[in-house]
Design a protein around this motif. Sequence first.
Motif, PDB file in Angstrom:
ATOM      1  N   PRO A 124       0.933  -7.676  10.596  1.00  0.00           N
ATOM      2  CA  PRO A 124       1.487  -7.276  11.880  1.00  0.00           C
ATOM      3  C   PRO A 124       2.576  -6.211  11.777  1.00  0.00           C
ATOM      4  O   PRO A 124       3.202  -5.869  12.765  1.00  0.00           O
ATOM      5  CB  PRO A 124       2.081  -8.571  12.399  1.00  0.00           C
ATOM      6  N   ALA A 125       2.809  -5.695  10.591  1.00  0.00           N
ATOM      7  CA  ALA A 125       3.862  -4.700  10.410  1.00  0.00           C
ATOM      8  C   ALA A 125       3.414  -3.351  10.969  1.00  0.00           C
ATOM      9  O   ALA A 125       2.220  -3.040  11.017  1.00  0.00           O
ATOM     10  CB  ALA A 125       4.206  -4.564   8.926  1.00  0.00           C
ATOM     11  N   ALA A 126       4.388  -2.548  11.360  1.00  0.00           N
ATOM     12  CA  ALA A 126       4.101  -1.198  11.829  1.00  0.00           C
ATOM     13  C   ALA A 126       3.773  -0.282  10.656  1.00  0.00           C
ATOM     14  O   ALA A 126       3.112   0.734  10.827  1.00  0.00           O
ATOM     15  CB  ALA A 126       5.294  -0.655  12.613  1.00  0.00           C
ATOM     16  N   GLY A 127       4.220  -0.656   9.467  1.00  0.00           N
ATOM     17  CA  GLY A 127       3.944   0.134   8.278  1.00  0.00           C
ATOM     18  C   GLY A 127       4.275  -0.658   7.033  1.00  0.00           C
ATOM     19  O   GLY A 127       4.972  -1.669   7.097  1.00  0.00           O
ATOM     20  N   ALA A 128       3.753  -0.193   5.915  1.00  0.00           N
ATOM     21  CA  ALA A 128       3.996  -0.885   4.651  1.00  0.00           C
ATOM     22  C   ALA A 128       3.944   0.118   3.514  1.00  0.00           C
ATOM     23  O   ALA A 128       3.223   1.110   3.582  1.00  0.00           O
ATOM     24  CB  ALA A 128       2.949  -1.982   4.432  1.00  0.00           C
ATOM     25  N   ARG A 129       4.702  -0.188   2.489  1.00  0.00           N
ATOM     26  CA  ARG A 129       4.730   0.640   1.279  1.00  0.00           C
ATOM     27  C   ARG A 129       4.732  -0.297   0.081  1.00  0.00           C
ATOM     28  O   ARG A 129       5.506  -1.258   0.040  1.00  0.00           O
ATOM     29  CB  ARG A 129       5.993   1.497   1.288  1.00  0.00           C
ATOM     30  N   VAL A 130       3.872  -0.027  -0.874  1.00  0.00           N
ATOM     31  CA  VAL A 130       3.795  -0.807  -2.106  1.00  0.00           C
ATOM     32  C   VAL A 130       4.462   0.002  -3.211  1.00  0.00           C
ATOM     33  O   VAL A 130       4.163   1.189  -3.384  1.00  0.00           O
ATOM     34  CB  VAL A 130       2.331  -1.110  -2.496  1.00  0.00           C
ATOM     35  N   ILE A 131       5.371  -0.649  -3.936  1.00  0.00           N
ATOM     36  CA  ILE A 131       5.976  -0.022  -5.109  1.00  0.00           C
ATOM     37  C   ILE A 131       5.863  -1.002  -6.274  1.00  0.00           C
ATOM     38  O   ILE A 131       5.816  -2.218  -6.068  1.00  0.00           O
ATOM     39  CB  ILE A 131       7.457   0.380  -4.884  1.00  0.00           C
ATOM     40  N   ASP A 132       5.802  -0.459  -7.475  1.00  0.00           N
ATOM     41  CA  ASP A 132       5.803  -1.326  -8.643  1.00  0.00           C
ATOM     42  C   ASP A 132       7.217  -1.358  -9.222  1.00  0.00           C
ATOM     43  O   ASP A 132       8.127  -0.711  -8.695  1.00  0.00           O
ATOM     44  CB  ASP A 132       4.750  -0.883  -9.675  1.00  0.00           C
ATOM     45  N   ALA A 174      -3.885  -6.944  -1.063  1.00  0.00           N
ATOM     46  CA  ALA A 174      -5.230  -6.389  -0.867  1.00  0.00           C
ATOM     47  C   ALA A 174      -5.372  -5.805   0.540  1.00  0.00           C
ATOM     48  O   ALA A 174      -5.915  -4.708   0.711  1.00  0.00           O
ATOM     49  CB  ALA A 174      -6.286  -7.469  -1.113  1.00  0.00           C
ATOM     50  N   ARG A 175      -4.873  -6.542   1.553  1.00  0.00           N
ATOM     51  CA  ARG A 175      -4.953  -6.027   2.934  1.00  0.00           C
ATOM     52  C   ARG A 175      -4.199  -4.713   3.069  1.00  0.00           C
ATOM     53  O   ARG A 175      -4.697  -3.753   3.648  1.00  0.00           O
ATOM     54  CB  ARG A 175      -4.396  -7.051   3.928  1.00  0.00           C
ATOM     55  N   VAL A 176      -2.960  -4.672   2.545  1.00  0.00           N
ATOM     56  CA  VAL A 176      -2.146  -3.461   2.669  1.00  0.00           C
ATOM     57  C   VAL A 176      -2.799  -2.294   1.933  1.00  0.00           C
ATOM     58  O   VAL A 176      -2.861  -1.176   2.454  1.00  0.00           O
ATOM     59  CB  VAL A 176      -0.702  -3.719   2.172  1.00  0.00           C
ATOM     60  N   LYS A 177      -3.301  -2.534   0.739  1.00  0.00           N
ATOM     61  CA  LYS A 177      -3.949  -1.460  -0.021  1.00  0.00           C
ATOM     62  C   LYS A 177      -5.214  -0.952   0.671  1.00  0.00           C
ATOM     63  O   LYS A 177      -5.621   0.186   0.455  1.00  0.00           O
ATOM     64  CB  LYS A 177      -4.259  -1.928  -1.438  1.00  0.00           C
ATOM     65  N   ASN A 178      -5.817  -1.797   1.524  1.00  0.00           N
ATOM     66  CA  ASN A 178      -6.994  -1.390   2.294  1.00  0.00           C
ATOM     67  C   ASN A 178      -6.622  -0.819   3.661  1.00  0.00           C
ATOM     68  O   ASN A 178      -7.483  -0.610   4.504  1.00  0.00           O
ATOM     69  CB  ASN A 178      -7.967  -2.561   2.461  1.00  0.00           C
TER      70      ASN A 178
END
Length: 186
Positions: free
Chosen positions: A154-162, A145-149
């Motif tokens: 503390p990451a410099a970046g994030a990517r969500v994959i299914d 939820a945090r990443v999608k918002n």
Amino acid sequence: MILTGLPGAGKTTLLRRLYGPDVERLPITAGTTVVIDSSQARRQWDDRLTWAPYRVRRVFIFATHVKHIRRALAGGHAVIAHQRGCGRHVLYWFAGLARLHGASLQLLLLDAPADEALAGQVARGRMVPARTFDRHRRRWESLLARVKNGDHAPAAGARVIDRAEACLLEAIVFDDSRAPAPPRAD
């Protein structure tokens, strides 16, 4: 980079497909990248800690997993590390470890619904206790939820994959700063 997701989501399956079947046994070097699956540390202690309760074994396994990651970072390598634990304190710890070695923490989140992750556990024949799975699910849902918002701290970046996107993924590419470029399906 930390590859995370629910137990049974398909993290090790993805790493095996991209880097070969030995990824569960030992760190794999692919170019300048070292791939570290958490099961590598677990296998180191399987026969030596049979007497110890799970909580004790878990400490040894996590410390060994971190040692593998630290060693690769200290050697100037980019790292792809499988980490099912996605609690905030663990991620802050990994972000600090990355900074200490001149790298940045990136997250690749493999999102699978809880029922699919449970089916994945059954298929591999390695079940996580229900209480443990529920704890992981709650932490996962919070992180997701945090990443999608837009909050990937503390990451410099994030990517969500299914899972479908994971099946299309052909490579995880890092730029010169040892921070991965967004994963892409080539």
